[in-house]
Design a protein around this motif. Structure first.
Motif: not given
Length: 392
Positions: A165-166, A190-192, A201-203
């Motif tokens: 999530a952001p 993980t927060y973006t 990168a997160e995926l």
């Protein structure tokens, strides 16, 4: 005698409400530019559709809508709201897209009796200790849709999950809500950045985790980018996605096949089975040539709420506190069906689980998978609100 009594009652009602306004001025403050402009535009289009359907009048009073773009920046929002209140002399403010922006406006909202009706943002402080008699939310408290998804994931025994999530208040509220009902393990959280559009990168990290499912929240254009990349990474086949406000009717066409199969939680989607919803969807699609999102629906409801409250006041909007009281109690036909305000001026409503499927002609559609996964649901913060319950 009956004619005399009716005239007397009519005069009494007019005296109680004062004089009908010549014009109702609505300040529409929303995020209308930047990566999440689609959300604010849906809000605006839903609201203006209702105004148009009532021939430019809400509550029988000629209505002027003054639109301001907060650019998703709190400092810009404060400036825009100051203009709406001081220069434009608006009677009501609506819109209010992002939680961090709404929080920045709390001082201004507290300093006036003018009613504010948010149709997306629902930050937890404003539902609890910072609730206000002149702040209403027609969408949901930010936790609520994620609470519904948490209940679904818990019932299905999907364990563990990953979370993406952001990084802003609305996301933190949603994850809090998810965890309130989901008791399984979190393999990754993980927060973006709120404006990030590349999630490779997160995926990659999520794909290498032990998760059996992914909970995702990325609104607006972030959602389109995220879901497309999710498919490109081949993750749909091995890691089911469970989302809130990510796969939306306004963006699912842009996602193409990537969105099909996604499971989402909401209090309303275009597949809602009631006459008000069907009429709204048909009218929105005819006017705007696209399917409405829940953001458009909640803003449409905001207009209908204002219409009912102003009508209950016989068009008199000069007494702001009386208008706020009318907003709290005025009955209106919501596209969601059953709807009422809790003591904190947040909705009590039903939440459902939908799945995106291929509909007529291959067009994505939202099919009810689990109706009323949370029924007549109240948010967790109302007990901290010091406002009196209706009728107390």
């Amino acid at each position: 005698m009956r004619r005399t009594l009716a005239l007397t009652l009519g005069l009494a009602a007019a005296a109680a409400c004062g004089t009908a306004a010549a014009e109702l001025r609505i300040g529409f403050l929303a995020t209308l530019s930047g990566p999440s402009a689609d959300v604010g535009q849906d809000q605006y289009d839903g609201f203006m559709l209702a105004v148009e359907q009532m021939q430019g009048k809400l509550g029988g009073v000629a209505t002027r809508v003054v639109r301001e773009d907060d650019q998703m920046k709190p400092e810009i929002a404060v400036q825009a709201l100051t203009k709406l209140l001081d220069r434009d002399k608006v009677d009501v403010v609506t819109g209010l897209t992002y939680a961090n922006v709404l929080m920045a406006l709390q001082g201004k909202i507290a300093g006036t009796d003018i009613p504010f009706i948010g149709s997306v943002a629902g930050p937890s402080p404003t539902a609890g200790a910072q609730c206000k008699p002149n702040l209403f939310i027609t969408s949901w408290q930010s936790d609520a849709t994620a609470e519904a998804m948490g209940k679904y994931l818990q019932d299905k025994g999907i364990d563990p999950i990953a979370i993406l999530a952001p990084n802003f208040l609305g996301s933190k509220d949603k994850v809090t809500g998810l965890k309130r009902f989901y008791r399984g393990k979190i393999a990754q959280e993980t927060y973006t950045p709120l404006t990030q559009l590349d999630f490779s990168a997160e995926l990659s990290a999520t794909g290498n985790s032990s998760a059996k499912g992914l909970f995702a929240f990325f609104p607006g254009s972030q959602g389109v980018s995220f879901v497309r990349q999710y498919q490109q990474f081949g993750m749909l086949q091995k890691l089911p996605m469970y989302s809130v406000h990510t796969v939306e009717p306004g963006s699912v066409n842009a996602m193409g096949k990537a969105g099909v199969g996604a499971i989402v939680a909401e209090s309303w989607q275009p597949g809602a089975d009631n006459d008000e919803s069907r009429r709204f969807v048909a009218a929105f699609e005819k006017k705007y040539k696209r399917t409405p999102t829940s953001y458009a629906a909640f803003s449409y409801d905001a207009a209908m709420l204002i219409d009912a409250a102003v009508r209950a006041r016989s068009g008199d909007v000069s007494d702001r506190r009386a208008l706020a009281a009318a907003l709290r109690g005025a009955p209106f036909k919501s596209v969601r069906g059953p709807f009422r305000f809790n003591r904190n001026n947040y909705p009590v409503q039903n939440y459902h689980i939908y799945q995106v499927v291929e509909g007529t002609g291959g067009k994505p559609a939202f099919k009810v998978l689990v109706p009323n996964v949370l029924a007549d649901h109240e948010d967790a913060y109302a007990r901290d609100c010091a406002l009196k319950a209706e009728g107390a």
